[in-house]
Design a protein around this motif. Structure first.
Motif, PDB file in Angstrom:
ATOM      1  N   UNK A 123       0.820  -1.214   0.000  1.00  0.00           N
ATOM      2  CA  UNK A 123       0.000   0.000   0.000  1.00  0.00           C
ATOM      3  C   UNK A 123       0.852   1.261   0.000  1.00  0.00           C
ATOM      4  N   UNK A 124       2.071   1.170   0.587  1.00  0.00           N
ATOM      5  CA  UNK A 124       2.935   2.358   0.633  1.00  0.00           C
ATOM      6  C   UNK A 124       3.732   2.545  -0.652  1.00  0.00           C
ATOM      7  N   UNK A 125       3.479   1.701  -1.658  1.00  0.00           N
ATOM      8  CA  UNK A 125       4.130   1.850  -2.952  1.00  0.00           C
ATOM      9  C   UNK A 125       5.399   1.035  -3.112  1.00  0.00           C
ATOM     10  N   UNK A 126       5.951   0.513  -2.024  1.00  0.00           N
ATOM     11  CA  UNK A 126       7.151  -0.310  -2.115  1.00  0.00           C
ATOM     12  C   UNK A 126       6.791  -1.716  -2.590  1.00  0.00           C
ATOM     13  N   UNK A 127       7.766  -2.387  -3.184  1.00  0.00           N
ATOM     14  CA  UNK A 127       7.543  -3.749  -3.656  1.00  0.00           C
ATOM     15  C   UNK A 127       8.295  -4.734  -2.781  1.00  0.00           C
ATOM     16  N   UNK A 128       7.581  -5.724  -2.308  1.00  0.00           N
ATOM     17  CA  UNK A 128       8.208  -6.801  -1.546  1.00  0.00           C
ATOM     18  C   UNK A 128       8.649  -7.889  -2.524  1.00  0.00           C
ATOM     19  N   UNK A 129       9.888  -8.388  -2.409  1.00  0.00           N
ATOM     20  CA  UNK A 129      10.328  -9.479  -3.284  1.00  0.00           C
ATOM     21  C   UNK A 129       9.713 -10.810  -2.868  1.00  0.00           C
ATOM     22  N   UNK A 130       9.879 -11.814  -3.711  1.00  0.00           N
ATOM     23  CA  UNK A 130       9.509 -13.164  -3.295  1.00  0.00           C
ATOM     24  C   UNK A 130      10.223 -13.487  -1.990  1.00  0.00           C
ATOM     25  N   UNK A 131       9.523 -14.137  -1.071  1.00  0.00           N
ATOM     26  CA  UNK A 131      10.143 -14.525   0.196  1.00  0.00           C
ATOM     27  C   UNK A 131       9.312 -15.632   0.834  1.00  0.00           C
ATOM     28  N   UNK A 132       9.805 -16.151   1.943  1.00  0.00           N
ATOM     29  CA  UNK A 132       9.100 -17.223   2.647  1.00  0.00           C
ATOM     30  C   UNK A 132       8.486 -16.718   3.936  1.00  0.00           C
ATOM     31  N   UNK A 133       7.336 -17.282   4.268  1.00  0.00           N
ATOM     32  CA  UNK A 133       6.730 -17.076   5.578  1.00  0.00           C
ATOM     33  C   UNK A 133       7.012 -18.310   6.426  1.00  0.00           C
ATOM     34  N   UNK A 134       7.630 -18.077   7.562  1.00  0.00           N
ATOM     35  CA  UNK A 134       7.922 -19.133   8.532  1.00  0.00           C
ATOM     36  C   UNK A 134       6.762 -19.114   9.531  1.00  0.00           C
ATOM     37  N   UNK A 135       5.733 -19.895   9.201  1.00  0.00           N
ATOM     38  CA  UNK A 135       4.443 -19.768   9.875  1.00  0.00           C
ATOM     39  C   UNK A 135       4.314 -20.698  11.071  1.00  0.00           C
ATOM     40  N   UNK A 136       4.123 -20.102  12.254  1.00  0.00           N
ATOM     41  CA  UNK A 136       3.889 -20.843  13.486  1.00  0.00           C
ATOM     42  C   UNK A 136       2.377 -20.855  13.692  1.00  0.00           C
ATOM     43  N   UNK A 137       1.803 -22.056  13.765  1.00  0.00           N
ATOM     44  CA  UNK A 137       0.352 -22.191  13.700  1.00  0.00           C
ATOM     45  C   UNK A 137      -0.236 -22.671  15.021  1.00  0.00           C
ATOM     46  N   UNK A 138      -1.407 -22.115  15.340  1.00  0.00           N
ATOM     47  CA  UNK A 138      -2.095 -22.420  16.594  1.00  0.00           C
ATOM     48  C   UNK A 138      -3.544 -22.796  16.283  1.00  0.00           C
ATOM     49  N   UNK A 139      -4.176 -23.449  17.236  1.00  0.00           N
ATOM     50  CA  UNK A 139      -5.583 -23.837  17.119  1.00  0.00           C
ATOM     51  C   UNK A 139      -6.362 -23.122  18.203  1.00  0.00           C
ATOM     52  N   UNK A 140      -7.469 -22.505  17.813  1.00  0.00           N
ATOM     53  CA  UNK A 140      -8.304 -21.775  18.770  1.00  0.00           C
ATOM     54  C   UNK A 140      -9.754 -22.198  18.610  1.00  0.00           C
ATOM     55  N   UNK A 141     -10.549 -21.893  19.625  1.00  0.00           N
ATOM     56  CA  UNK A 141     -11.973 -22.213  19.591  1.00  0.00           C
ATOM     57  C   UNK A 141     -12.779 -20.953  19.852  1.00  0.00           C
ATOM     58  N   UNK A 142     -14.027 -21.008  19.436  1.00  0.00           N
ATOM     59  CA  UNK A 142     -14.985 -19.956  19.748  1.00  0.00           C
ATOM     60  C   UNK A 142     -16.274 -20.596  20.225  1.00  0.00           C
ATOM     61  N   UNK A 143     -16.963 -19.910  21.125  1.00  0.00           N
ATOM     62  CA  UNK A 143     -18.285 -20.341  21.566  1.00  0.00           C
ATOM     63  C   UNK A 143     -19.368 -19.504  20.905  1.00  0.00           C
ATOM     64  N   UNK A 144     -18.956 -18.551  20.034  1.00  0.00           N
ATOM     65  CA  UNK A 144     -19.921 -17.641  19.394  1.00  0.00           C
ATOM     66  C   UNK A 144     -19.727 -17.634  17.876  1.00  0.00           C
TER      67      UNK A 144
END
Length: 198
Positions: A123-144
């Motif tokens: 959005x700020x006009x800069x370009x991000x190069x190809x890269x990797x996301x090192x994704x740490x994943x969690x599990x959550x619940x909802x009652x609503x």
């Protein structure tokens, strides 16, 4: 203890489920040697992100159709300054789903994945190069579950789906691994009549 040290300790405690996930863990531990490993400006090879898989009391999974990537995904995003991946997962889950009662299930990390992100103009006009996301994943619940509210800046749509439907919408091997883990967790809960997710 620093954020780097806390995550390293969590990664070392975490039990991976297959060789692919074990490789991801080793690469994540190596990335923690970089002082700016959590910075979204760290592109070589990438930076940490966090995801939140959200389930409800009926065993459904909440997915959003990501605007930029044009894919059905779990909630997630970039780690803010001084924020832990766990906190990021809950914040992003709440922001992208509208759900304010999310609570984590399990003993912390639920899954690990490294995946490529294509170059894009920000959005700020800069370009991000190809890269990797090192994704740490969690599990959550909802009652609503009926309280979901779409964030149009992030998503084209939100949908509660069965795990079978999720497998069709997210056919990658990394998604199948997570869905199997969720299915095992739900099966274990159903087999224990005295307990439930809530």
């Amino acid at each position: 203890m620093t954020r780097h040290e806390r995550l390293r300790a969590e990664l070392e405690r975490y039990e991976t489920s297959d060789p692919s996930e074990e490789r991801h863990r080793a690469a994540m531990v190596a990335l923690l040697a970089a002082p700016d490993a959590f910075s979204r400006a760290h592109f070589a090879p990438g930076h940490f992100t966090a995801s939140c898989y959200v389930i409800d009391g009926r065993g459904r999974l909440l997915l959003h159709h990501h605007r930029r990537l044009d894919r059905w995904l779990q909630m997630g995003g970039h780690v803010e300054e001084d924020e832990s991946p766990e906190r990021t997962a809950l914040r992003e889950g709440a922001e992208e789903s509208g759900l304010r009662d999310l609570t984590l299930l399990g003993e912390g990390i639920f899954d690990l994945d490294i995946h490529g992100i294509p170059a894009a103009r920000r959005l700020d006009g800069l370009t991000e190069p190809d890269h990797d996301h090192y994704d740490v994943r969690y599990l959550a619940r909802t009652a609503t579950p009926d309280a979901i509210a779409i964030d149009r800046a992030e998503s084209n749509d939100l949908a509660w789906v069965t795990l079978d439907q999720a497998a069709e919408l997210m056919p990658g091997s990394e998604s199948r691994r997570v869905l199997r883990k969720i299915e095992r967790l739900l099966s274990g809960s159903a087999a224990t009549s005295e307990r439930s997710l809530f």
